[in-house]
Design a protein around this motif. Sequence first.
Motif, PDB file in Angstrom:
ATOM      1  N   THR A  47       1.426   8.971  -4.998  1.00  0.00           N
ATOM      2  CA  THR A  47       0.720   9.465  -6.173  1.00  0.00           C
ATOM      3  C   THR A  47       1.719   9.689  -7.299  1.00  0.00           C
ATOM      4  O   THR A  47       2.750  10.335  -7.103  1.00  0.00           O
ATOM      5  CB  THR A  47      -0.007  10.786  -5.850  1.00  0.00           C
ATOM      6  N   VAL A  48       1.418   9.139  -8.471  1.00  0.00           N
ATOM      7  CA  VAL A  48       2.269   9.330  -9.654  1.00  0.00           C
ATOM      8  C   VAL A  48       1.471  10.114 -10.676  1.00  0.00           C
ATOM      9  O   VAL A  48       0.467   9.635 -11.207  1.00  0.00           O
ATOM     10  CB  VAL A  48       2.718   7.964 -10.235  1.00  0.00           C
TER      11      VAL A  48
ATOM     12  N   VAL B 137      -2.992   6.695  -8.099  1.00  0.00           N
ATOM     13  CA  VAL B 137      -2.854   6.705  -6.639  1.00  0.00           C
ATOM     14  C   VAL B 137      -2.586   5.264  -6.205  1.00  0.00           C
ATOM     15  O   VAL B 137      -3.438   4.390  -6.358  1.00  0.00           O
ATOM     16  CB  VAL B 137      -4.133   7.255  -5.963  1.00  0.00           C
ATOM     17  N   LEU B 138      -1.370   5.031  -5.700  1.00  0.00           N
ATOM     18  CA  LEU B 138      -0.956   3.672  -5.345  1.00  0.00           C
ATOM     19  C   LEU B 138      -1.029   3.504  -3.833  1.00  0.00           C
ATOM     20  O   LEU B 138      -0.300   4.167  -3.098  1.00  0.00           O
ATOM     21  CB  LEU B 138       0.476   3.428  -5.843  1.00  0.00           C
ATOM     22  N   GLU B 139      -1.948   2.641  -3.386  1.00  0.00           N
ATOM     23  CA  GLU B 139      -2.139   2.450  -1.946  1.00  0.00           C
ATOM     24  C   GLU B 139      -1.046   1.547  -1.379  1.00  0.00           C
ATOM     25  O   GLU B 139      -0.649   0.568  -2.001  1.00  0.00           O
ATOM     26  CB  GLU B 139      -3.506   1.834  -1.665  1.00  0.00           C
TER      27      GLU B 139
ATOM     28  N   LEU C  34       9.453  -2.791   2.000  1.00  0.00           N
ATOM     29  CA  LEU C  34      10.174  -2.073   0.948  1.00  0.00           C
ATOM     30  C   LEU C  34       9.519  -2.459  -0.369  1.00  0.00           C
ATOM     31  O   LEU C  34       9.446  -3.637  -0.708  1.00  0.00           O
ATOM     32  CB  LEU C  34      11.654  -2.481   0.950  1.00  0.00           C
ATOM     33  N   VAL C  35       9.041  -1.428  -1.117  1.00  0.00           N
ATOM     34  CA  VAL C  35       8.287  -1.686  -2.346  1.00  0.00           C
ATOM     35  C   VAL C  35       8.991  -0.987  -3.507  1.00  0.00           C
ATOM     36  O   VAL C  35       9.388   0.167  -3.385  1.00  0.00           O
ATOM     37  CB  VAL C  35       6.832  -1.159  -2.204  1.00  0.00           C
ATOM     38  N   LEU C  36       9.122  -1.692  -4.627  1.00  0.00           N
ATOM     39  CA  LEU C  36       9.669  -1.080  -5.839  1.00  0.00           C
ATOM     40  C   LEU C  36       8.600  -1.075  -6.917  1.00  0.00           C
ATOM     41  O   LEU C  36       8.046  -2.130  -7.245  1.00  0.00           O
ATOM     42  CB  LEU C  36      10.902  -1.848  -6.322  1.00  0.00           C
ATOM     43  N   ILE C  37       8.347   0.095  -7.481  1.00  0.00           N
ATOM     44  CA  ILE C  37       7.285   0.254  -8.472  1.00  0.00           C
ATOM     45  C   ILE C  37       7.923   0.455  -9.840  1.00  0.00           C
ATOM     46  O   ILE C  37       8.840   1.267  -9.995  1.00  0.00           O
ATOM     47  CB  ILE C  37       6.387   1.463  -8.108  1.00  0.00           C
TER      48      ILE C  37
END
Length: 1098
Positions: free
Chosen positions: A329-330, A338-340, A374-377
């Motif tokens: 959540t950002v 809310v990023l699933e 591994l995720v980069l937002i």
Amino acid sequence: MRKFNIRKVLDGLTAVSAAASASSAAQQQQAGNRETEIQETLQSEHFQLCKTVRHGFPYQPSALAFDPVQKILAIGTQTGALRLFGRPGVECYCQHDSGAAVIQLQFLINEGALVSALADDTLHLWNLRQKRPAILHSLKFNRERITFCHLPFQSKWLYVGTERGNIHIVNVESFTLSGYVIMWNKAIELSSKSHPGPIVHISDNPMDEGKLLIGFESGTVVLWDLKSKKADYRYTHDEAIHSVAWHHEGKQFICSHSDGTLTIWNVKSPTKPFQTITPHGKQLKDGKKPEPCKPILKVEYKTTRAGEPFIILSGGLSYDTVGRRPCLTVMHGKSTAVLEMDYSIVDFLTLCETPYPNDFQEPYAVVVLLEKDLVLIDLAQNGYPIFENPYPLTIHESPVTCCEYFADCPVDLIPALYSVGARQKRQGYSKKEWPISGGNWGLITQSYPEIIITGHADGSIKFWDASAITLQVLYKLKTAKVFEKSRNKDDKPNTDIVDEDPYAIQIISWCPESRMLCIAGVSAHVIIYRFSKQEVTTEVIPMLEVRLLYEINDVESPDGEQVPPLPTPGTGSNPQSIVPQSHPSTSSSSSDGLRDNVPCLKVKNSPLKQSPGYQIELVIQLVWVSGEPPQQITSLAINSAYGLVVFGNCNGIAMVDYLQKTVLLNLGTIELYGSNDPYRREPRSPRKTRQPSGGLCDINEGTMVPEDRCKSPTSDVKDNSFSRSRSSSVTSIDKESREAISALHFCETFTRKADTSPSPCLWVGTTLGTVLVIVLNLPPGGEQRLLQPVIVSPSGTILRLKGAILRMAFLDTTGSLVPPAHEPWREHNVSEDKDEKDKSKKRRPVSVSPSSSQEISENQYAVICSEKQAKVISLPSQNCIYKQNITETSFVLRGDIVSLSNSICLACFCANGHIMTFSLPSLRPLLDVCYLPLTNMRIARTFCFTNNGQALYLVSPTEIQRLTYSQETCENLQEMLGELFTPVETPEAPNRGFFKGLFGGGAQSLDREELFGESASGKASRSLAQHIPGPGGIEGVKGAASGVVGELARARLALDERGQKLGELEEKTAAMLYSADSFSKHAHEMMLKYKDKKWYQF
């Protein structure tokens, strides 16, 4: 002859094969009529075994850290592994010897060092200033368990929190404990009657290094004054704390709790939180508290100059969101995103512009470590898009079921695969550069192309560019899209011979020169693909069904010899009487209503749009026979020059002409022998039940035959597909004498002793150690190839080895490898008119391999490797000129004939973990190293050797381990590895400003040395922790360094040491000069004093 069971893989692991190898070297046979001696160039000194690189997602990750100045990311795992990532292509793998889980990682920012805290209560200091990082120091805590660590920026004092609630302080330079300890009872005093629980957070106030914020699990937070050694404030809350984060001004901090709430506290108001937020709680009417939510496991509080701060958190969803995916959540101002995520969140970090905690943080990205990704937002773009990940972390997207490795491929292959793969890329990624950009690439000393192909449980195949110890995905092929998918679970056809993953890839056969690809899947299906750069729509998918059957019949054998009839029970049996025979059935269902002539999967009957890349040429499926499911395919081979594909299983062998789309051969294994069956299989003999001649149908119970390396790890094929009863015509005794096809090799060689010239043929190896030769009579090229039939006939040649046959190859008179004939690739989907002439020109010579131009008198050598031994056989005489018993106590899992240093050798990997190489043709042992003390089924299924001394296997479900057995590559490895540490200037500290400086505002510094040093705090208790020096000091670097870079490193170290000694020497010289000077002064004064005195006046 005994076959080994899969269960015995582990039994034979510890057995050492070195002695067996040495003894068998003495057994090399030399035939009387030895042909001219071939000069062998490979010697033992050409071989050395070492790991090169590890690719893929770190298996079972547990910790995450980032150096914001060096821009290096570190990931720790539950098995004690450490993976470091810099710019794409800069990766490093290290391992803690204990294998304990990594619970926390802390960079010494911009220092080229990293502290790891492990679950066995040890701290380790890693030196990252060398290409292969090593441990400089370790500290083992004896009485307390480590729960949390904190290392302030530009400090050498590491705070270590424990399960007992105490905080110890470690000097990271010497890795020794300070005598300064913060005891839990002193920290909380009378504020709580009970123990506050383990330490879950430690951090210093961004504006005052002398104030330490301590979070206890129970909900108590203490602001500790380091100088006065007492608590300034205590903040108590009913709910357990999971994490704490500061606002950069040091006046507020935020806590995340187990009930899904966030509490924001003003530092000077300890009585109650300034604000309580429930990010995912439903707000109830009447001012009641929101419903409790799941725990918020972590929170970060990051400020920006231009706008609102970011609050980023993981967890905290309401309990009624059952089945919802994990979320990040950002919260930014009034907006909440809310990023699933696809997998559960292990940890996350916000990447900020500054390393200073007392400055505006300016967050620009969030790195999220998931269980399997591994995720980069990107925080700077609307909608928070993710960055396209440049690391090869998707190996495990679907579980890997088989691997093939090709070094020294045609140079145009990688660009061709890349161009068709580039169209498959997803859209919608962030436009920015990948933010993890530290380190430098190594020197590229290998220039040849390398390709790895992975087959997966969902039927997909991935092509990877593996050149120069890097890995990048080129192209993905989905083989399942040719089949109809079942709509739901109930609709699932009962023709499936596996409960799940019916499309899993078992075997890959690829011809790099012609780009023809053939796969065998777990549902007894084979698909042939042709490479094209054009998109096509296939109206009707070409398909063949093959009825490959094992049954006992009174029939004629293929060469027309009459075979005696099957003996009836009770009568005397003829030893050669049992000939299993298979022939195509005309019925679609058997009389008793059993499933018959039905394949396991249904091919789509609608037009199929095929993108550029690999396109379906033909689908072949084995069908059910009288209620019996088809047996899984155990070996596969394709030849582009002949236009043939061949495959076998424990029932028999089938050959298909994929140009004419016809079945050329469909035989039970024993039929291949004709009347020469050496086993004289007798189903009624009770002796055979107790002592099967090879336990071939022990395939069912898990015999370790080479095809087992291709079993789907997710479908447990061994148990469900082979355990069903066979038809009544096959007794259990027959099952034991069932002989599977284990190796297939197309070649152009001498098929019989009397041959005067080589001809196209197929060599067939079985699990009982038999090699049989089938002659291929091919029509001329061009038009005729499509009109006239290929004639296939057994040659009668039979060769025998101990153990199942794994690999075959052929050498010419000079000892060079004779590759199978192949056709060069050409675009198939172009108009035929202008290419017609070229086509016939090109097609005519391809069925003739280079060996056919040899003079008649010249001979060839067949190299055959089985589970137990290797033989070199001279052709056409068929004399065994060399033999090597590879292992007595174990068995070979993989054998490959590979090229190295302009020569060739046989490379073997045994179930006991030994890697061995043998010269060719003489089979001299060149290398024997016990590489893996333990081998599991995943390694057995995926291990493969290739040219130029390269090999690989799947070391975990998500990672590929590459290794080399070439001494030259080992020497050059140091140069090829990337540099993790690069000299970077540390950014300037934030300006305090005139008024803050004048009125005492801004950051307060602290002389930690004065507080924590031995003079102030005394010595720590010796029994509390034990210091262990690591191998990563100067000696460690000396040992690790090799090659040119190593020489430079050694020279640099020598200079450092020399400089140190020179410095000491200079000091000593200066001291001596000073004393000499003072001596001369004294001497001069004495001389003046006594100048005019006589000797008797002294």
